[in-house]
Design a protein around this motif. Structure first.
Motif, PDB file in Angstrom:
ATOM      1  N   GLY A 230      32.250  42.792  43.370  1.00  0.00           N
ATOM      2  CA  GLY A 230      31.864  44.536  42.729  1.00  0.00           C
ATOM      3  C   GLY A 230      30.800  44.464  43.308  1.00  0.00           C
ATOM      4  O   GLY A 230      29.824  44.141  43.915  1.00  0.00           O
ATOM      5  N   TYR A 231      30.069  46.400  44.084  1.00  0.00           N
ATOM      6  CA  TYR A 231      28.774  46.733  44.821  1.00  0.00           C
ATOM      7  C   TYR A 231      28.321  48.154  43.660  1.00  0.00           C
ATOM      8  O   TYR A 231      27.430  48.128  44.060  1.00  0.00           O
ATOM      9  CB  TYR A 231      29.673  46.890  46.001  1.00  0.00           C
ATOM     10  CG  TYR A 231      30.256  45.960  47.319  1.00  0.00           C
ATOM     11  CD1 TYR A 231      29.249  45.659  47.738  1.00  0.00           C
ATOM     12  CD2 TYR A 231      31.333  45.943  47.368  1.00  0.00           C
ATOM     13  CE1 TYR A 231      29.534  44.474  48.948  1.00  0.00           C
ATOM     14  CE2 TYR A 231      32.621  44.906  47.911  1.00  0.00           C
ATOM     15  CZ  TYR A 231      31.502  44.369  48.652  1.00  0.00           C
ATOM     16  OH  TYR A 231      31.686  43.063  48.836  1.00  0.00           O
ATOM     17  N   GLN A 232      28.503  46.735  42.560  1.00  0.00           N
ATOM     18  CA  GLN A 232      27.133  48.640  41.861  1.00  0.00           C
ATOM     19  C   GLN A 232      26.031  48.370  42.517  1.00  0.00           C
ATOM     20  O   GLN A 232      24.936  47.596  42.634  1.00  0.00           O
ATOM     21  CB  GLN A 232      27.405  47.538  40.128  1.00  0.00           C
ATOM     22  CG  GLN A 232      28.986  47.514  39.741  1.00  0.00           C
ATOM     23  CD  GLN A 232      29.718  46.772  40.193  1.00  0.00           C
ATOM     24  OE1 GLN A 232      29.522  45.570  40.504  1.00  0.00           O
ATOM     25  NE2 GLN A 232      30.898  46.288  39.561  1.00  0.00           N
ATOM     26  N   GLY A 233      25.975  49.253  42.222  1.00  0.00           N
ATOM     27  CA  GLY A 233      24.038  49.889  43.223  1.00  0.00           C
ATOM     28  C   GLY A 233      24.412  49.052  44.479  1.00  0.00           C
ATOM     29  O   GLY A 233      22.589  49.983  44.935  1.00  0.00           O
ATOM     30  N   SER A 234      25.459  48.858  44.769  1.00  0.00           N
ATOM     31  CA  SER A 234      25.354  49.363  46.668  1.00  0.00           C
ATOM     32  C   SER A 234      24.700  50.002  47.675  1.00  0.00           C
ATOM     33  O   SER A 234      25.609  51.074  46.701  1.00  0.00           O
ATOM     34  CB  SER A 234      26.057  48.244  47.216  1.00  0.00           C
ATOM     35  OG  SER A 234      26.295  46.803  46.951  1.00  0.00           O
ATOM     36  N   VAL A 235      24.465  50.433  48.116  1.00  0.00           N
ATOM     37  CA  VAL A 235      24.245  51.752  49.208  1.00  0.00           C
ATOM     38  C   VAL A 235      24.661  52.017  50.413  1.00  0.00           C
ATOM     39  O   VAL A 235      25.408  52.538  51.121  1.00  0.00           O
ATOM     40  CB  VAL A 235      22.659  52.178  49.175  1.00  0.00           C
ATOM     41  CG1 VAL A 235      22.927  54.016  49.947  1.00  0.00           C
ATOM     42  CG2 VAL A 235      22.584  52.860  47.986  1.00  0.00           C
TER      43      VAL A 235
END
Length: 480
Positions: A230-235
């Protein structure tokens, strides 16, 4: 009656301004931000620039990235925009006007920075709110505050802590959805498709990015070498996915018969982009994101307060160039990775110092017009918005701006060696104190006061005298 008089006054100012920029026929479009009216004009030569800067309530004007930007300040700019629109001038949203500006004037670098701004600026308010929630939680959870109510941290209800986590964690947990939504909007796609694509990047079925980072979960390995998480917090992965996805959607829509568009376009867009995002864009750009984050942390970790001196001294120069929006991305990354933002404290000193320099000009000058311009401009800076101070006062006489740079460097140096870090972003100086309620508020106030004092003293003794009024105005007389 007073309200009617104010409306008439604003209308007269708007009429004079439109006439000074060459009339309605010379204005392709107009929009506004927090402090400025932004004109796209057909012929720059028709603008009476000296006249514009002498119009009542105007605090400065300049060209930047193909836009003629006229500074009115917060609140006033909204009223002026309404009056200008009422005169029949063509309005445009910021994305449309940025495209027009890019077509008329702007290199690739300027367009890229403008695009970053267009994508991230709409997201900033919720991140500001999140930062304030973090600051308030930090204040409430301090032992001396709890002691006032006869409590200790162990006495705090777990349900209450859960509620505060909902307030502080939601925006960052679903940040890719916000970024992808905004990117689709900016690049001409359907924002709702971008939102769903972003949510796919943080789907609970995927290993949680925070748990993988903490080594309590393992990434899913596809084909034996592609790690999927998952890419929680990724921009950056969400930004690139939004950029590519909007173009894919537009391409599919052009080739799809209208009768099938509702079924085919979203289906194929999400199918293609979910594969690209999870297996290619995500892994590649998440690695790039980590490299950029490491570079920022290295700069902020420079010894002897060098980071504070450099960033605090040069920040407002970067604001003048208009490329400061790129730092939104970096601040978001700092908050996502560490839960704190040391860049904010340094920038706050740079902002406060420009306000201190402008305040010195306001108190020293004998000119009623300059005093009426400088006093509210300094207040605006202390509330976190420096454009009226910079373009209306400090840059005109230059030495006050230089004094502000020195004050920002001194304050930034102190903020750096004291390791101050806010719980959020985008608010500075007086509003910014809310980001330092977790035991840092006195230090934050101290470094900002020092920045203001240094800039004020330098401006008062070395940076300004009323003789400069004649020196600045003399060239205008010669031109006329």
């Amino acid at each position: 009656m007073a309200d009617n008089k104010n409306r008439r006054s604003d209308k007269q100012i708007a009429e004079e301004l439109i006439e000074a920029v060459g009339g309605k026929e010379n204005v392709a479009s107009v929009t506004h931000c927090a402090t400025r009216l932004r004109f796209i004009v057909n012929d720059e030569e028709k603008i009476e620039k000296e006249h514009v800067e002498n119009i009542d309530k105007v605090k400065g004007a300049f060209f930047n990235s193909g836009q003629y930007q006229v500074i009115f300040g917060t609140g006033t700019v909204n009223k002026m925009y309404n009056e200008v629109e009422n005169l029949g001038v063509n309005g445009a949203n910021k994305a449309e006007q940025s495209n027009k500006a890019a077509e008329k004037n702007g290199n690739r670098f300027q367009r890229a920075i403008r695009t970053f701004g267009d994508v991230f600026v709409p997201i900033i308010p919720v991140l500001v709110a999140t930062g304030l929630f973090m600051g308030l939680r930090g204040l409430i959870m301090q032992e001396n505050i709890l002691a006032l109510f006869g409590m200790t941290p162990d006495d705090v209800s777990q349900n209450f802590l859960l509620f505060t986590q909902v307030l502080t964690d939601t925006a960052f947990a679903f940040l890719p959805a916000l970024v992808a939504w905004s990117a689709f909007r900016v690049f001409g796609g359907s924002p709702i498709i971008g939102l769903v694509l972003g949510l796919m990047l943080v789907n609970p079925a995927l290993p949680n990015a925070y748990e993988v980072a903490g080594q309590t979960a393992e990434p899913i390995m596809f084909m034996g070498f592609i790690p999927v998480v998952g890419y929680q917090g990724s921009v950056l992965p969400a930004f690139i996915a939004g950029l590519v996805g909007a173009k894919v959607e537009r391409s599919i829509r052009k080739k799809t018969p209208e009768v099938l568009d509702l079924l085919i376009t979203p289906f194929l867009t999400l199918l293609i982009m979910s594969i690209l995002s999870l297996f290619i864009i995500g892994p590649v750009f998440h690695s790039v994101e980590n490299v950029l984050l490491d570079a920022v942390v290295s700069v902020l970790g420079m010894p002897l307060g060098l980071a504070g001196i450099i960033l605090g001294g040069l920040n407002q120069v970067i604001v003048i160039t208009g490329v400061h929006h790129v730092f939104n991305f970096l601040e978001i990354q700092l908050l996502e990775a560490f839960g704190s933002n040391p860049y904010n404290a340094i920038v706050s000193c740079a902002v406060a110092a420009q306000g201190g320099a402008t305040l010195a000009v306001a108190l020293k000058t004998q000119s009623g017009k300059l005093k009426a311009l400088a006093l509210p401009s300094s207040l605006s800076a202390f509330l976190g918005i420096t454009e009226p101070a910079i373009f209306g006062v400090n840059l005109r006489y230059f030495k006050p701006f230089l004094a502000g740079m020195i004050g920002g460097a001194v304050g930034g140096f102190l903020a750096s060696i004291m390791e101050l870090a806010g719980t959020g972003m985008a608010v500075t100086v007086i509003p910014g104190t809310l980001l330092y309620l977790n035991g840092q508020i006195l230090q934050f106030i101290f470094v900002n006061i020092v920045a203001i004092a240094v800039a004020f003293v330098l401006t008062w003794f070395f940076g300004f005298s009323d003789k400069m009024l004649k020196e600045v105005q003399q060239p205008e007389t010669q031109v006329k």
